[in-house]
Design a protein around this motif. Structure first.
Motif, PDB file in Angstrom:
ATOM      1  N   THR A  29       4.179   0.141  11.309  1.00 41.81           N
ATOM      2  CA  THR A  29       4.581  -1.260  11.190  1.00 41.81           C
ATOM      3  C   THR A  29       4.618  -1.727   9.736  1.00 41.81           C
ATOM      4  OG1 THR A  29       2.260  -1.806  11.571  1.00 41.81           O
ATOM      5  CG2 THR A  29       3.735  -1.975  13.468  1.00 41.81           C
ATOM      6  N   THR A  80       9.110  -0.631   5.955  1.00 37.69           N
ATOM      7  CA  THR A  80      10.245   0.155   6.423  1.00 37.69           C
ATOM      8  C   THR A  80      10.523  -0.147   7.887  1.00 37.69           C
ATOM      9  OG1 THR A  80       9.580   1.899   4.885  1.00 37.69           O
ATOM     10  CG2 THR A  80      11.098   2.522   6.641  1.00 37.69           C
ATOM     11  N   THR A  82      -1.757  -1.288  13.452  1.00 37.72           N
ATOM     12  CA  THR A  82      -2.330  -2.431  12.739  1.00 37.72           C
ATOM     13  C   THR A  82      -1.246  -3.507  12.571  1.00 37.72           C
ATOM     14  OG1 THR A  82      -3.602  -0.822  11.456  1.00 37.72           O
ATOM     15  CG2 THR A  82      -3.604  -3.079  10.656  1.00 37.72           C
ATOM     16  N   LYS A 108      -2.881  -5.278   2.386  1.00 37.59           N
ATOM     17  CA  LYS A 108      -1.814  -4.271   2.334  1.00 37.59           C
ATOM     18  C   LYS A 108      -0.680  -4.862   1.517  1.00 37.59           C
ATOM     19  CE  LYS A 108      -2.492  -2.483   7.023  1.00 37.59           C
ATOM     20  NZ  LYS A 108      -2.327  -1.031   7.009  1.00 37.59           N
ATOM     21  N   TRP A 164      -1.896   2.421   1.833  1.00 34.70           N
ATOM     22  CA  TRP A 164      -1.557   3.562   0.980  1.00 34.70           C
ATOM     23  C   TRP A 164      -1.995   3.339  -0.461  1.00 34.70           C
ATOM     24  CZ3 TRP A 164       1.666   2.743  -3.150  1.00 34.70           C
ATOM     25  CH2 TRP A 164       2.593   1.698  -3.082  1.00 34.70           C
TER      26      TRP A 164
HETATM   27  P1  NAP Z   1       3.479   2.119   5.098  1.00 27.18           P
HETATM   28  O1  NAP Z   1       3.495   0.742   4.587  1.00 27.18           O
HETATM   29  O2  NAP Z   1       2.504   3.073   4.539  1.00 27.18           O
HETATM   30  O3  NAP Z   1       3.285   1.999   6.673  1.00 27.18           O
HETATM   31  C1  NAP Z   1       3.036   3.125   7.472  1.00 27.18           C
HETATM   32  C2  NAP Z   1       2.791   2.668   8.880  1.00 27.18           C
HETATM   33  O4  NAP Z   1       2.578   3.811   9.695  1.00 27.18           O
HETATM   34  C3  NAP Z   1       1.557   1.789   9.034  1.00 27.18           C
HETATM   35  O5  NAP Z   1       1.826   0.786   9.962  1.00 27.18           O
HETATM   36  C4  NAP Z   1       0.516   2.770   9.567  1.00 27.18           C
HETATM   37  O6  NAP Z   1      -0.465   2.159  10.355  1.00 27.18           O
HETATM   38  C5  NAP Z   1       1.389   3.626  10.435  1.00 27.18           C
HETATM   39  N1  NAP Z   1       0.784   4.920  10.696  1.00 27.18           N
HETATM   40  C6  NAP Z   1       0.524   5.894   9.805  1.00 27.18           C
HETATM   41  N2  NAP Z   1      -0.071   6.928  10.418  1.00 27.18           N
HETATM   42  C7  NAP Z   1      -0.184   6.575  11.721  1.00 27.18           C
HETATM   43  C8  NAP Z   1      -0.727   7.222  12.869  1.00 27.18           C
HETATM   44  N3  NAP Z   1      -1.291   8.437  12.793  1.00 27.18           N
HETATM   45  N4  NAP Z   1      -0.681   6.569  14.057  1.00 27.18           N
HETATM   46  C9  NAP Z   1      -0.132   5.355  14.131  1.00 27.18           C
HETATM   47  N5  NAP Z   1       0.395   4.677  13.092  1.00 27.18           N
HETATM   48  C10 NAP Z   1       0.356   5.300  11.911  1.00 27.18           C
HETATM   49  O7  NAP Z   1       4.926   2.835   4.998  1.00 27.18           O
HETATM   50  P2  NAP Z   1       6.384   2.195   4.784  1.00 27.18           P
HETATM   51  O8  NAP Z   1       6.645   1.112   5.761  1.00 27.18           O
HETATM   52  O9  NAP Z   1       7.334   3.321   4.741  1.00 27.18           O
HETATM   53  O10 NAP Z   1       6.281   1.503   3.394  1.00 27.18           O
HETATM   54  C11 NAP Z   1       5.711   2.190   2.298  1.00 27.18           C
HETATM   55  C12 NAP Z   1       5.970   1.413   1.054  1.00 27.18           C
HETATM   56  O11 NAP Z   1       7.324   1.612   0.687  1.00 27.18           O
HETATM   57  C13 NAP Z   1       5.827  -0.083   1.124  1.00 27.18           C
HETATM   58  O12 NAP Z   1       4.518  -0.543   1.062  1.00 27.18           O
HETATM   59  C14 NAP Z   1       6.625  -0.462  -0.091  1.00 27.18           C
HETATM   60  O13 NAP Z   1       5.886  -0.253  -1.262  1.00 27.18           O
HETATM   61  C15 NAP Z   1       7.764   0.518  -0.027  1.00 27.18           C
HETATM   62  N6  NAP Z   1       8.888  -0.141   0.661  1.00 27.18           N
HETATM   63  C16 NAP Z   1       9.440  -1.177   0.010  1.00 27.18           C
HETATM   64  C17 NAP Z   1      10.474  -1.825   0.606  1.00 27.18           C
HETATM   65  C18 NAP Z   1      11.073  -2.951  -0.143  1.00 27.18           C
HETATM   66  O14 NAP Z   1      11.761  -3.743   0.453  1.00 27.18           O
HETATM   67  N7  NAP Z   1      10.837  -3.076  -1.451  1.00 27.18           N
HETATM   68  C19 NAP Z   1      10.953  -1.452   1.845  1.00 27.18           C
HETATM   69  C20 NAP Z   1      10.369  -0.384   2.479  1.00 27.18           C
HETATM   70  C21 NAP Z   1       9.314   0.268   1.880  1.00 27.18           C
HETATM   71  P3  NAP Z   1      -1.790   1.520   9.683  1.00 27.18           P
HETATM   72  O15 NAP Z   1      -1.322   0.251   9.024  1.00 27.18           O
HETATM   73  O16 NAP Z   1      -2.695   1.315  10.823  1.00 27.18           O
HETATM   74  O17 NAP Z   1      -2.294   2.512   8.691  1.00 27.18           O
END
Ligand code: NAP
Length: 513
Positions: free
Chosen positions: A189, A192, A213, A299, A463
């Motif tokens: 959640t 992305t 979460t 976060k 992260w």
């Molecule tokens: P993320 O913020 O790290 O989110 C990962 C998600 O996966 C979290 O909800 C996490 O849950 C869940 N998850 C991971 N392992 C899991 C498991 N074993 N079982 C269930 N759920 C699990 O990843 P992301 O959404 O790809 O984003 C990463 C970063 O990329 C962002 O914070 C940002 O910096 C960047 N981004 C930026 C933009 C932008 O518009 N600028 C857009 C996309 C991404 P938990 O929360 O419970 O750990």
């Protein structure tokens, strides 16, 4: 392997050019080539692991991909773009901007495509770089512009390989995948996932979002720019620069202050997010499930106005029961329910502690960066490492990240690197590296300061945290980082004036390694 060129001809002595290797042709790598060239450093080769530039904006192609940092702030200062179509740019437009800028500033001929750097070995005072299976080449300076979030994290869900449908990580979105009428599951959640849910729900038969979460989600005031406004920016570029500064100032005064612990700003952020939830999710039961149990800002804040309306639709379900296993037909949750799926999207984030790894980086006396970090990447002022002379990182460990512009941070780091090269030339030094004591002092200060930030006190997992649960990011305001980058304290560095001194330092590292 090519040998070291004779030291007498060292660039810092002769006024010649250092041979510079830049690893990665993403936003930082492209910016580095352009700024170095402008500063008079022209012997630059870029090693790009794939066949295309763009880094994260090449890699991510999921539906709804966009940037939640405003467009006029998410661009190079030396290439202001008057043609952004929206206040918050969509991914393909950013990728096109990067390509256009690289072409306009002559970066493309400097790039070696499909050349993944596998090993960097320091042999005082130069680096031997090996790309793919090729011969090692010698460089004076290495710049790791390898980005932060580019190693997909795929949790080890039991049964994942048994899934009969299509399963993939968000950064590996299959080209031409048609989701029309499909039952789609999304695990995770983060930002992305929020963007994907907002983009696909109207098209698919069903979305099942597996939430571990709940997230704080701030509205994103998207807006399309009209032709008259763009024309005005073309005629008066100063407006574009003013917009950059304006957005930077606003983010500084709001989100940055919140993350650094301002109670007023934290309350404001939480209030905005709660209001967003209340206004867009009419069902109280769903609202309760979407309400986070930790503090806003802990976060990385999500900015998205499409997620809540989408998850409230009849064909969307929010699944909060834990995932038990993946089966041939879908996801089985801990309550025994099988959620039948055609497509499973793993929006599970990235391994944020890798940076340049798994490239082998071998510094003084054979010490490897990976073992030096041991899962907890650190750096001196986010850019350099003791024991790794003439090696710089852009967007490296402990730098400012979060809801700010990485373009800005990267440019400041490149400027700092240029000041360092100028200093090497002025001192006729063949190598420089941060001193161990300066590194330790800086990191100790940081470790103390980071405990006061919302990333540490907010009661969440993210992260940002290293494997000890400590945020691995810059704990002070970005403007302090700018000052650090603009006014480097060179007493924090060892400068090696000749090869003999560099080799002695290399060997001396044996004692402390
Ligand atoms: P993320 O913020 O790290 O989110 C990962 C998600 O996966 C979290 O909800 C996490 O849950 C869940 N998850 C991971 N392992 C899991 C498991 N074993 N079982 C269930 N759920 C699990 O990843 P992301 O959404 O790809 O984003 C990463 C970063 O990329 C962002 O914070 C940002 O910096 C960047 N981004 C930026 C933009 C932008 O518009 N600028 C857009 C996309 C991404 P938990 O929360 O419970 O750990």
């Amino acid at each position: 392997m090519t040998g070291n060129p004779p030291i007498g001809s060292h660039w810092a002595r002769t006024g010649g050019q250092p041979r510079i290797a830049v690893i990665g042709a993403g936003m930082s790598g492209i910016g580095a080539v352009i700024k170095l060239e402008k500063a008079g450093y022209t012997d630059v080769t870029v090693f790009e692991k794939t066949g295309e530039i763009g880094g994260t904006w090449r890699e991510n192609r999921y539906p709804g991909l966009s940037c939640d940092v405003p467009s006029y702030f998410y661009q190079y200062t030396f290439a202001p773009n008057p043609d952004w179509s929206h206040r918050f740019s969509y991914g393909p437009e950013i990728q096109a901007y990067l390509k256009r800028t690289a072409e306009r500033f002559g970066v493309m001929p400097r790039i070696r495509f499909n050349a993944p750097v596998t090993e960097l070995r320091y042999e005082a005072p130069r680096w031997h770089l090996r790309a793919g299976d090729g011969e090692a080449e010698v460089f004076d300076i290495v710049i790791a512009a390898t980005g932060v979030l580019h190693h997909p994290s795929v949790p080890d869900f039991p049964g994942l390989d048994d899934f009969r449908g299509t399963a993939f990580h968000t950064a590996r979105w299959p080209e031409n995948l048609d989701l029309t009428g499909k039952k789609v599951g999304i695990i995770g959640t983060g930002s992305t996932s929020a963007q994907i849910v907002g983009a696909i729900t109207d098209q698919v038969a069903r979305v099942s979002l597996f939430q571990r979460t709940a997230q704080w989600i701030h509205p994103l005031p998207q807006k399309r720019y009209g032709e008259r406004w763009k024309g005005l920016l073309r005629r008066i570029p100063a407006l574009n620069r003013a917009a950059y500064r304006g957005v930077s100032f606003t983010i500084d005064q709001t989100f940055v202050r919140a993350t650094l612990g301002s109670p007023v700003m934290l309350r404001y952020l939480a209030w905005m997010c709660r209001r967003n939830l209340r206004r867009n999710v009419p069902d109280p039961e769903l609202r309760a499930k979407l309400t986070p149990d930790y503090r806003a800002g802990c976060k990385r804040m999500i900015f998205c106005s499409t997620f809540y309306p989408a998850i409230s639709k009849d064909n969307a379900e929010l699944v909060t029961a834990g995932i038990d296993r993946i089966e041939a037909d879908g996801v089985r949750t801990a309550d025994g329910t099988l959620h039948e799926l055609d497509v499973l999207v793993l929006a599970t984030g990235f391994k944020a502690s890798n940076f340049i790894l798994p490239t082998r980086v071998i510094g003084e006396n054979g010490v490897e960066l990976g073992s030096q970090w041991d899962g907890i990447p650190r750096a001196h002022r986010a850019t350099t490492m003791p024991g790794f002379p003439n090696f710089w990182m852009l967007e490296g460990p402990t730098g400012p990240v979060g809801n700010i512009s990485l373009f800005m941070i990267s440019e400041q780091q490149i400027d700092n690197l240029i000041l360092s090269l100028d200093e090497m030339r002025a001192r006729e030094a063949v190598a420089m590296a941060p001193r161990q004591d300066a590194f330790e002092r800086y990191n100790a200060d940081m470790a103390r300061a980071v405990r006061g930030t919302i990333w540490f006190t907010g009661g969440c997992n993210s992260w940002y945290l290293d494997r000890n649960g400590v945020p691995n990011i810059y704990p002070w305001a970005p403007r302090r980082f700018r000052r650090e980058m603009q006014n480097p304290d060179f007493s924090e560095f060892r400068f090696m004036r000749d090869e003999a001194e560099a080799i002695a330092a290399d060997r001396a590292a044996a004692v402390t390694a």
